[in-house]
Enzyme design. Sequence first.
Site, short mmCIF file in Angstrom:
data_model
loop_
_atom_site.label_atom_id
_atom_site.label_comp_id
_atom_site.label_asym_id
_atom_site.label_seq_id
_atom_site.Cartn_x
_atom_site.Cartn_y
_atom_site.Cartn_z
N GLU A 214 0.80 -1.23 0.00
CA GLU A 214 0.00 0.00 0.00
C GLU A 214 0.83 1.27 0.00
O GLU A 214 0.37 2.34 -0.39
CB GLU A 214 -0.97 0.02 1.19
CG GLU A 214 -0.30 0.01 2.56
CD GLU A 214 -0.02 -1.40 3.06
OE1 GLU A 214 0.36 -1.55 4.22
OE2 GLU A 214 -0.18 -2.35 2.27
N ASP B 98 24.53 15.69 -28.95
CA ASP B 98 25.00 16.61 -29.98
C ASP B 98 26.46 16.94 -29.69
O ASP B 98 26.95 16.72 -28.58
CB ASP B 98 24.13 17.88 -29.94
CG ASP B 98 24.47 18.85 -31.04
OD1 ASP B 98 24.89 18.39 -32.11
OD2 ASP B 98 24.34 20.06 -30.83
N ASP C 12 20.67 20.91 -27.42
CA ASP C 12 20.15 22.23 -27.06
C ASP C 12 19.55 22.98 -28.23
O ASP C 12 18.99 24.06 -28.06
CB ASP C 12 21.24 23.09 -26.43
CG ASP C 12 22.39 23.36 -27.41
OD1 ASP C 12 22.45 22.70 -28.47
OD2 ASP C 12 23.21 24.24 -27.12
N ASP D 214 17.69 19.45 -32.47
CA ASP D 214 17.76 18.34 -31.52
C ASP D 214 16.39 17.98 -30.93
O ASP D 214 16.24 16.90 -30.35
CB ASP D 214 18.71 18.68 -30.36
CG ASP D 214 20.13 18.90 -30.82
OD1 ASP D 214 20.57 18.15 -31.71
OD2 ASP D 214 20.79 19.83 -30.32
N ASN E 16 3.12 -13.44 3.87
CA ASN E 16 2.06 -13.25 4.86
C ASN E 16 0.75 -13.89 4.42
O ASN E 16 0.01 -14.47 5.22
CB ASN E 16 1.84 -11.76 5.13
CG ASN E 16 2.93 -11.18 6.00
OD1 ASN E 16 3.68 -11.92 6.65
ND2 ASN E 16 3.05 -9.86 6.01
N ASN F 263 1.02 -3.70 9.93
CA ASN F 263 1.31 -3.16 8.60
C ASN F 263 1.79 -1.71 8.68
O ASN F 263 2.69 -1.30 7.95
CB ASN F 263 0.07 -3.25 7.71
CG ASN F 263 -0.20 -4.66 7.24
OD1 ASN F 263 0.69 -5.50 7.24
ND2 ASN F 263 -1.43 -4.93 6.84
N ASP G 76 5.36 -0.39 7.54
CA ASP G 76 5.47 0.69 6.55
C ASP G 76 6.36 1.81 7.06
O ASP G 76 7.15 2.39 6.30
CB ASP G 76 4.08 1.23 6.20
CG ASP G 76 3.25 0.22 5.41
OD1 ASP G 76 3.84 -0.70 4.82
OD2 ASP G 76 2.00 0.35 5.41
#
Length: 928
Positions: free
Chosen positions: A342, A384, A667, A671, A735, A760, A764
């Site tokens: 999650e 380039d 640039d 390009d 789990n 959980n 987390d």
Amino acid sequence: MTSSISKNLNDDDLTIMVSDNYTQKGGLSQSLQPPIILDNLRPLSRENVTRRLESYGKNIISTYKPLTWYIVLYHSTVHPFNVILIFLAIFSGATEEDYSSLVILLIMVFLSVGIRFVQEYKSEVATQELKKMVNNNATVIRLYSPPDNRDPSYEDIEMMDRGETVEMDIPLEDIVPGDWVRLSAGDLIPGDVQLISSKDLFVSQASLTGESIPVEKFTILQQQPPIISDYLPINTNNAKLNYSELDQPNLCFMGTSVVSGTATAVVLKTGPNTFFGGMAKQLSVKRTPNAFQKGIRRVSYMFVCIMLAMMPPVLLIQGFLKGGWKDAVLFAAAVAVGLTPEMLPMIVNANLARGAINLSKTKCIVKKLDSIINLGGIDILCTDKTGTLTCNKVVLINHFDHLGNVSKLPLYLGYLNSYFQTGLKNLLDVAVIEYFNSENVDGAYISQNFFKVDEIPFDFVRRRMSVILESSKDDDCRFLISKGAVDEMLTCCTNIYVGKDNVSSDEIFPTSDIIPITTEILKNMKDLNESLNNDGLRVIAVAFKDMKKCSEFTVAHESELTLVGVCAFLDPPKPSTKPALQELFKYNVEVKVLTGDSPAVCRKVCEEINLPVKSIITTTELEGIDDAKLEEIAESGTIFAKLTPLQKANIVKALKRRNHIVGFLGDGINDAPAIRESDCGISVDEGTDIAKESADIILLEKSLMVLADGIIRGRITYGNTIKYIKMAISSNFGNVFSVLIASAWLPFLPMEALQLILQNLLYDLSQIAIPWDRMDPEFLTHPKRWSARSIVKFMIFTGPWNSIFDMTTFAFMFYYYKCQDPHDVYKVRLFQTGWFVEGLITQTLIVHMIRTPKFPFLQSTASLPVCLSTLAVMSAAIIIPFTPLNKYLGMVPLPGLYYSYLLGVLVTYWFLTSFIKWVYIKLFKEWL
């Protein structure tokens, strides 16, 4: 707006005409409706300007509209991972009486969206600020009109009758077709223009063509005036770009700039109708998904498929074993929710945001967060040449005699020629003077020894210029010094100096060792010129002549000159380029050069920077070949020269089809298509607007070293992201196995819903610090890419092993502590507390086991934030059962013997997981 009144026009001002073969929109010979000759080639009146502004619109090219905050918010929300969590939240809320899962999932989505929105909106604001820093005006010549805020006076009417003009500085966006513009050094060309008059005009077309050396532009006599309409031409939507127009000497194009010289020009095209505008239209199509987007999509599909695959067997097992199909449906939904990490969107976006912040410290603006991982995944960087590998500045690199030996005489005479000429000094003159001064020679002393008598200016027919100098010490010492293109100089030289290189500040002009030019010497000079040209050098020859018997000087005197040698010029590599390339090679990034410049120039630059060249491909070799052949050429080539913008983009496409992650650094306007086609487009803050708008990342310093740092940061970001995905999904998969076994075995719930949610949440929290983790140096040496197959393989192989320790804990609590009676509340809570503690600690420990392929703590240690967060969570798991919270959580204190068992579990878990890791790496040759 500033203005100045100039003289009235007369017929003499209109003798230079411009061609009629380049008309508004599309290049050659298009119908206009209705055609109006440009007022006999006179500047526009205010009425003309007003009509044309209404018809053609503003002189603006925009392929990109600034993103508003709500658009950024929308893109931040509609992310595959967020969509999955939102769906699961709705499904969970609809199928469960407890809305805690719904709330937690929505909080995760909110945090994920918030992190991404804040970082991407800040980048959007920074990008727009860069554009605001540029405020360009142009000087136009228009017929005089009195100000609008008063009635015309008698003087105003007389000035209008005489056709007097006014020069004014106006914003580029207010230029219209037919405007006369004044151009001088440093000016941007405000549209596609045709020269009316010019003097020593050199224009940089690098942004359109990639050529590093400015090109000469000049008027062509005996031409017809252009035909420009007050209204848009018909059939304007199907015009094709004609790259040959860029070579016409009397045309200049929007997006280029004046390097030196002056000119007056008439504007032929503006805004989207220019050559530049035509290129911009090619970028209006939707951009193809990049490597990160494809990877995220595959991983999202993988999560969905796993959930759909797991729900039916869980539903059937629960339904047949427990008999309650409603509870079975709810349990299957809980399993689906439990399988999904999650915090995945939040961790991914936190990783990306931290990467963006770190890149900003190395002078990078990340416009799109996803591009950070693409940057790290680059295995081929296309770049380039001009201004990226090189300094974008012409410098004198050496000076030779006719045999190719270094000689000071061409430098000294070339310096005097450049120093004393009164015309606008071009880039070569500046380069000679700067080089001469850098040689620790007293240029002021040398120049004080002479004064200029006269000069013969440069023109595009002779392709040389000369100055006549007289010694300030001797009136009879008078010489002509000429320099110019080698071929043109050889036609006017009859003698050559072959003496020793013993020039001094006092004795510059040799009087001996001068012999006639023979056929052999002439061949040597041409061979030397060709050799230097093949090395990518621009060459000019220097000669002199004794003029003491002359008092008047003309072009005719540029004959019977004595050649002393040549000077060679180059746009040199940046000092940082060579070490930056070595850094890129160290991290297994292949570099390819895609340029509009010549092959010889590119090869010379690559030799200077030690870039191995496998092969050199030119534009003619890419014409008329199929995709398979193009892919083969793109794979094998290193230098791709004289490319059009479309060919650059096609090379990038071909490499992507070969399963490469391709970055493009450029640039220029030319390009932009390749930048847009690449997986990670990179431009610089000084690049053209269209290049910056097409890019994902903008470098505030045009250096490959900055890019190398960015690639490392991108790989760290990817590593921290993939380690979370793998540890979360393998842990969750284990789990689910444990819950399935427990639900079939136990007569009571192995863990209450509130305990599961707390477990959980704490798990987390232990992973929140992952974006601050470090990666092993070995991981950073190779580019990585998203692989859903690798994640599934990892989950199936490592996930079930986690369940072994859950099963041993179930057995220990069930048989040793006799937690078997569902009506014994204490025993049930003891069982649930024991699994809560063991499950949370082993899940948290897995953070350290999965984050590295090495042995954790012994060979590789996590960063301090990760160590502290995991230590805090494991401490909380042990402490919570002994706090007053245990009443609300349905827990009880655990006996001391349990912790001895727990220690044994953790030690065994460390060794077994390390062994499984070793087996996995042996089998699959990978870990993260």
